[in-house]
Motif scaffolding. Structure first.
Motif, PDB file in Angstrom:
ATOM      1  N   CYS A 188      58.826  33.851  54.519  1.00 13.40           N
ATOM      2  CA  CYS A 188      57.431  33.590  54.119  1.00 13.40           C
ATOM      3  C   CYS A 188      56.797  34.886  53.591  1.00 13.40           C
ATOM      4  CB  CYS A 188      56.633  33.079  55.305  1.00 13.40           C
ATOM      5  SG  CYS A 188      57.238  31.493  55.934  1.00 13.40           S
ATOM      6  N   VAL A 189      55.623  34.737  52.961  1.00  9.61           N
ATOM      7  CA  VAL A 189      54.931  35.912  52.438  1.00  9.61           C
ATOM      8  C   VAL A 189      54.545  36.838  53.590  1.00  9.61           C
ATOM      9  CG1 VAL A 189      52.777  36.674  51.341  1.00  9.61           C
ATOM     10  CG2 VAL A 189      54.033  34.715  50.401  1.00  9.61           C
ATOM     11  N   ASP A 190      54.751  38.136  53.404  1.00 13.37           N
ATOM     12  CA  ASP A 190      54.370  39.135  54.392  1.00 13.37           C
ATOM     13  C   ASP A 190      52.856  39.362  54.260  1.00 13.37           C
ATOM     14  OD1 ASP A 190      53.725  41.532  55.637  1.00 13.37           O
ATOM     15  OD2 ASP A 190      55.675  42.453  55.191  1.00 13.37           O
ATOM     16  N   LEU A 191      52.106  38.867  55.252  1.00  8.93           N
ATOM     17  CA  LEU A 191      50.639  38.895  55.151  1.00  8.93           C
ATOM     18  C   LEU A 191      50.072  40.311  55.042  1.00  8.93           C
ATOM     19  CD1 LEU A 191      49.485  36.085  57.614  1.00  8.93           C
ATOM     20  CD2 LEU A 191      49.620  36.012  55.122  1.00  8.93           C
ATOM     21  N   GLU A 192      50.691  41.236  55.760  1.00  9.66           N
ATOM     22  CA  GLU A 192      50.185  42.621  55.708  1.00  9.66           C
ATOM     23  C   GLU A 192      50.384  43.186  54.295  1.00  9.66           C
ATOM     24  OE1 GLU A 192      48.256  43.775  58.018  1.00  9.66           O
ATOM     25  OE2 GLU A 192      48.698  41.876  59.037  1.00  9.66           O
ATOM     26  N   ALA A 193      51.544  42.877  53.714  1.00  6.90           N
ATOM     27  CA  ALA A 193      51.815  43.365  52.359  1.00  6.90           C
ATOM     28  C   ALA A 193      50.838  42.735  51.366  1.00  6.90           C
ATOM     29  CB  ALA A 193      53.250  43.018  51.956  1.00  6.90           C
ATOM     30  N   LEU A 194      50.488  41.471  51.597  1.00  4.19           N
ATOM     31  CA  LEU A 194      49.532  40.802  50.714  1.00  4.19           C
ATOM     32  C   LEU A 194      48.160  41.457  50.829  1.00  4.19           C
ATOM     33  CD1 LEU A 194      48.752  38.499  48.764  1.00  4.19           C
ATOM     34  CD2 LEU A 194      48.286  37.072  50.774  1.00  4.19           C
ATOM     35  N   LYS A 195      47.732  41.709  52.089  1.00  3.08           N
ATOM     36  CA  LYS A 195      46.420  42.331  52.304  1.00  3.08           C
ATOM     37  C   LYS A 195      46.352  43.694  51.617  1.00  3.08           C
ATOM     38  CE  LYS A 195      45.306  40.065  56.645  1.00  3.08           C
ATOM     39  NZ  LYS A 195      45.642  40.154  58.073  1.00  3.08           N
ATOM     40  N   ALA A 196      47.475  44.416  51.681  1.00  2.00           N
ATOM     41  CA  ALA A 196      47.499  45.751  51.076  1.00  2.00           C
ATOM     42  C   ALA A 196      47.485  45.660  49.552  1.00  2.00           C
ATOM     43  CB  ALA A 196      48.741  46.498  51.547  1.00  2.00           C
ATOM     44  N   ALA A 197      47.969  44.546  49.013  1.00  2.24           N
ATOM     45  CA  ALA A 197      48.093  44.434  47.545  1.00  2.24           C
ATOM     46  C   ALA A 197      46.820  43.943  46.864  1.00  2.24           C
ATOM     47  CB  ALA A 197      49.252  43.501  47.194  1.00  2.24           C
ATOM     48  N   VAL A 198      45.995  43.154  47.573  1.00  2.00           N
ATOM     49  CA  VAL A 198      44.811  42.595  46.899  1.00  2.00           C
ATOM     50  C   VAL A 198      43.698  43.631  46.775  1.00  2.00           C
ATOM     51  CG1 VAL A 198      45.228  40.201  47.606  1.00  2.00           C
ATOM     52  CG2 VAL A 198      43.802  41.691  49.042  1.00  2.00           C
ATOM     53  N   GLY A 199      42.854  43.419  45.800  1.00  2.00           N
ATOM     54  CA  GLY A 199      41.735  44.335  45.610  1.00  2.00           C
ATOM     55  C   GLY A 199      40.888  43.893  44.434  1.00  2.00           C
ATOM     56  N   GLU A 200      40.046  44.793  43.979  1.00  2.73           N
ATOM     57  CA  GLU A 200      39.112  44.459  42.897  1.00  2.73           C
ATOM     58  C   GLU A 200      39.815  44.214  41.564  1.00  2.73           C
ATOM     59  OE1 GLU A 200      36.135  47.418  42.580  1.00  2.73           O
ATOM     60  OE2 GLU A 200      34.923  46.515  44.177  1.00  2.73           O
ATOM     61  N   ASP A 201      41.100  44.649  41.495  1.00  2.00           N
ATOM     62  CA  ASP A 201      41.824  44.447  40.246  1.00  2.00           C
ATOM     63  C   ASP A 201      42.724  43.200  40.291  1.00  2.00           C
ATOM     64  OD1 ASP A 201      43.611  45.363  42.089  1.00  2.00           O
ATOM     65  OD2 ASP A 201      44.345  47.057  40.894  1.00  2.00           O
ATOM     66  N   THR A 202      42.614  42.421  41.391  1.00  2.00           N
ATOM     67  CA  THR A 202      43.453  41.224  41.518  1.00  2.00           C
ATOM     68  C   THR A 202      42.871  40.063  40.706  1.00  2.00           C
ATOM     69  OG1 THR A 202      44.049  41.877  43.761  1.00  2.00           O
ATOM     70  CG2 THR A 202      44.454  39.576  43.145  1.00  2.00           C
ATOM     71  N   ALA A 203      43.609  39.626  39.700  1.00  5.48           N
ATOM     72  CA  ALA A 203      43.181  38.444  38.944  1.00  5.48           C
ATOM     73  C   ALA A 203      43.612  37.193  39.677  1.00  5.48           C
ATOM     74  CB  ALA A 203      43.781  38.464  37.544  1.00  5.48           C
ATOM     75  N   GLY A 204      44.776  37.259  40.305  1.00  5.72           N
ATOM     76  CA  GLY A 204      45.239  36.086  41.037  1.00  5.72           C
ATOM     77  C   GLY A 204      46.593  36.283  41.665  1.00  5.72           C
ATOM     78  N   LEU A 205      47.031  35.206  42.330  1.00  7.49           N
ATOM     79  CA  LEU A 205      48.336  35.180  42.991  1.00  7.49           C
ATOM     80  C   LEU A 205      49.083  33.969  42.445  1.00  7.49           C
ATOM     81  CD1 LEU A 205      50.100  35.724  45.840  1.00  7.49           C
ATOM     82  CD2 LEU A 205      48.849  33.680  46.518  1.00  7.49           C
ATOM     83  N   MET A 206      50.383  34.124  42.258  1.00  8.92           N
ATOM     84  CA  MET A 206      51.205  32.972  41.877  1.00  8.92           C
ATOM     85  C   MET A 206      52.165  32.691  43.012  1.00  8.92           C
ATOM     86  SD  MET A 206      52.267  33.706  37.957  1.00  8.92           S
ATOM     87  CE  MET A 206      52.557  32.028  37.388  1.00  8.92           C
ATOM     88  N   LEU A 207      52.214  31.433  43.418  1.00  4.20           N
ATOM     89  CA  LEU A 207      53.064  31.121  44.560  1.00  4.20           C
ATOM     90  C   LEU A 207      53.705  29.744  44.412  1.00  4.20           C
ATOM     91  CD1 LEU A 207      53.007  32.740  47.530  1.00  4.20           C
ATOM     92  CD2 LEU A 207      52.292  30.476  48.220  1.00  4.20           C
ATOM     93  N   THR A 208      54.935  29.654  44.895  1.00  9.00           N
ATOM     94  CA  THR A 208      55.612  28.361  44.969  1.00  9.00           C
ATOM     95  C   THR A 208      55.701  28.002  46.431  1.00  9.00           C
ATOM     96  OG1 THR A 208      56.986  29.167  43.180  1.00  9.00           O
ATOM     97  CG2 THR A 208      57.667  27.128  44.197  1.00  9.00           C
ATOM     98  N   ASN A 209      55.306  26.807  46.787  1.00  9.93           N
ATOM     99  CA  ASN A 209      55.352  26.406  48.193  1.00  9.93           C
ATOM    100  C   ASN A 209      55.695  24.921  48.281  1.00  9.93           C
ATOM    101  OD1 ASN A 209      55.064  26.832  50.969  1.00  9.93           O
ATOM    102  ND2 ASN A 209      52.982  26.047  50.953  1.00  9.93           N
ATOM    103  N   PRO A 210      56.855  24.539  48.780  1.00 10.91           N
ATOM    104  CA  PRO A 210      57.890  25.384  49.344  1.00 10.91           C
ATOM    105  C   PRO A 210      58.434  26.379  48.323  1.00 10.91           C
ATOM    106  CG  PRO A 210      58.681  23.126  49.015  1.00 10.91           C
ATOM    107  CD  PRO A 210      57.215  23.120  48.824  1.00 10.91           C
ATOM    108  N   ASN A 211      58.797  27.559  48.833  1.00  7.63           N
ATOM    109  CA  ASN A 211      59.239  28.623  47.948  1.00  7.63           C
ATOM    110  C   ASN A 211      60.702  28.436  47.531  1.00  7.63           C
ATOM    111  OD1 ASN A 211      60.756  29.441  50.162  1.00  7.63           O
ATOM    112  ND2 ASN A 211      59.351  31.070  50.744  1.00  7.63           N
ATOM    113  N   THR A 212      61.241  29.415  46.821  1.00  2.77           N
ATOM    114  CA  THR A 212      62.584  29.221  46.274  1.00  2.77           C
ATOM    115  C   THR A 212      63.695  29.269  47.325  1.00  2.77           C
ATOM    116  OG1 THR A 212      62.778  31.546  45.724  1.00  2.77           O
ATOM    117  CG2 THR A 212      61.970  30.109  43.991  1.00  2.77           C
TER     118      THR A 212
END
Ligand SMILES: *Cc1c(COP(=O)(O)O)cnc(C)c1O
Length: 479
Positions: A188-212
């Motif tokens: 699954c997505v690593d939530l801490e890594a996601l939190k660290a990656a988002v910010g004011e420059d985030t246009a969006g996230l692309m996700l497949t669920n169920p994932n590959t």
């Protein structure tokens, strides 16, 4: 095998048409060809045998099991083809007066309703011709949305490392920078890594669920919340809805935009020779940005096509590959609510059955309940015997089984991704399980045999890179 151009004989033609009774037209000499084209001159029987012989050299769902992960090669009822072949659908033109194509416009409007009910989105465009095209379309909606709000510092799209390869490619095509985030040990997505990656420059996230890797991300609502809180939008790659239709809706998981591959889940085969359709759905607040025109029902029917108010234009002509939509509508209408639900349940049941039955020899890379597909790693087998995922896949061809998807996703070594689909019987799956077990045993007894596989197919191992990069598609007549 001879090509059709190399068969037949001079003057042996099919003459199914009578003499022309239409007056000849004069065409400027410069547009006339100097000699007649060299068309094959064969009898109807030769023609028929030629194509039957070609068909026997290929493998389709009608020939046998086709567990090609991420492609959903299920059996599609022929009634879907029948409706799409009705002259009322095939013999019309997009520029015809709306009054004369009310049925066709209703098909689009009805399909939009059904897809909205299945996904939790509110409006769809049917322009995109494929999944990747849908991603591009949806990302342009996200871009238009941020631009409309004057929020132009958002230049990044976050993509988990378990994503389909088209996701980062589409984001890059849209001019976005791609930020990759890792998956946790549970796939699954690593939530801490996601939190660290988002910010004011985030246009969006692309996700497949169920994932590959075939896993439904348990944190999905937390994931979309984190992205929204940072001001980004959430894009759902809905290429494979087989596991969740009728059960869970991307709209409810917090996604704002998505595409669906009608040519996987909804009655058109993926890559099966023919057009695809990747409709893009959005939540209400994004509807104004959609491309193309929509049929909107008024008191007198569908008489006015509407261009969304802030539409960024067109991504393809008219309403895309319309006949694929006809097939999809036939499919969901025939199944009904219960049938759609049952299809998903069986897709998940079949995948878990195969996963469990192979577990003692080739455990899934993520050994938990999977959705419609699962990934096994042949890494251990490869190290112990030298037999690779490619060897095993080729060996399956000798059993009349199309190999699973190989070496994908990239985060699993020596991966084979198996998607049995809901239309296969237990007997077919048991045969495939038996075949895989025999190949596994053979790997320890006679690996050389597998390095040489397949032994009984028309061709053995073509040079795949050359076949993809330097296709030889044009017939050159011998001098
Ligand atoms: C198939 C697939 C796509 C791309 O769809 P195409 O129609 O082949 O462009 C995108 N994402 C996922 C998860 C897929 O399985």
């Amino acid at each position: 095998m001879k090509l059709i151009f190399e068969k037949g004989a001079e003057g042996r033609k099919l003459s199914i048409f009578g003499a022309s009774d239409v007056p000849a037209v004069t065409v400027d000499d410069q547009f006339l060809r100097k000699e007649a084209p060299k068309l094959p001159q064969v009898s109807e029987q030769e023609l028929s045998r030629h194509y039957s012989a070609l068909e026997r050299r290929a493998h389709g769902v009608n020939n046998g099991f086709y567990p090609l992960g991420s492609c959903t090669m299920k059996y599609n009822p022929s009634v879907d083809e029948e409706t799409a072949a009705l002259p009322g659908f095939t013999a019309i033109h997009p520029l015809q007066d709306e009054k004369t194509v009310q049925g066709a416009l209703k098909v689009i409007a009805l399909m939009e309703k059904k897809l909205s009910a299945i996904t939790g989105m509110e409006q769809f465009t049917f322009q995109p011709a494929a999944g990747a095209h849908g991603e591009f379309t949806g990302l342009l909606v996200i871009k238009a949305y941020h631009k409309d709000r004057g929020d132009e510092k958002r230049t990044k799209i976050i993509v988990p490392d378990s994503a389909h390869g088209t996701n980062p490619a589409s984001a890059a095509m849209c001019g976005y920078d791609v930020v990759n985030i890792p998956s946790g040990a549970d796939g699954c997505v690593d939530l801490e890594a996601l939190k660290a990656a988002v910010g004011e420059d985030t246009a969006g996230l692309m996700l497949t669920n169920p994932n590959t890797v075939g896993i439904f991300d348990k944190n999905i609502q937390e994931i979309t919340r984190i992205v929204h809180e940072a001001g980004g939008l959430c894009y759902y790659d809905g290429a494979n809805l087989n596991a969740i239709m009728g059960i869970a809706r991307p709209g409810d998981m917090g996604f704002d935009v998505m595409h669906i591959n009608l040519h996987k889940t909804f009655a058109t085969p993926h890559g099966g020779g023919g057009p695809g359709s990747g409709p893009v759905g959005v939540k209400g607040f994004l509807a104004a940005f959609l491309p193309g025109q929509r049929p909107v029902e008024g008191e007198d029917g569908f008489l006015h096509m509407q261009t969304p108010e802030k539409s960024y234009g067109s991504i393809r002509s008219f309403n895309g590959n319309f006949l694929v939509v006809v097939k999809a509508l036939t499919y969901v209408t025939m199944l009904g609510r219960e049938g759609v639900l049952e299809a998903s349940r069986n897709a998940v049941l079949n995948a878990n059955y195969m996963r469990k039955m192979l577990e003692d020899i080739l455990p899934a890379a993520y050994p938990v309940t999977c959705m419609h597909e699962f990934v096994i790693s042949l890494d251990k087998l490869h190290k112990e015997t030298g037999v690779s995922a490619l060897d095993a896949a080729k060996a399956l061809l000798d059993y009349g089984i199309h190999p699973p998807t190989m070496y994908f996703p990239l985060i699993v070594h020596e991966a084979l991704m198996i998607e049995p689909t809901e239309t296969e019987t237990k007997e077919t799956m048991d045969e495939a399980i038996q075949a895989i077990r025999e190949i596994y045993e053979m790997a320890y007894q006679d690996p050389e045999q597998l390095h040489q596989a397949p032994h009984h197919t028309v061709i053995g191992r073509p040079d795949e890179v050359k076949a993809a990069r330097k296709p030889y598609l044009r017939y050159q007549e011998e001098a």
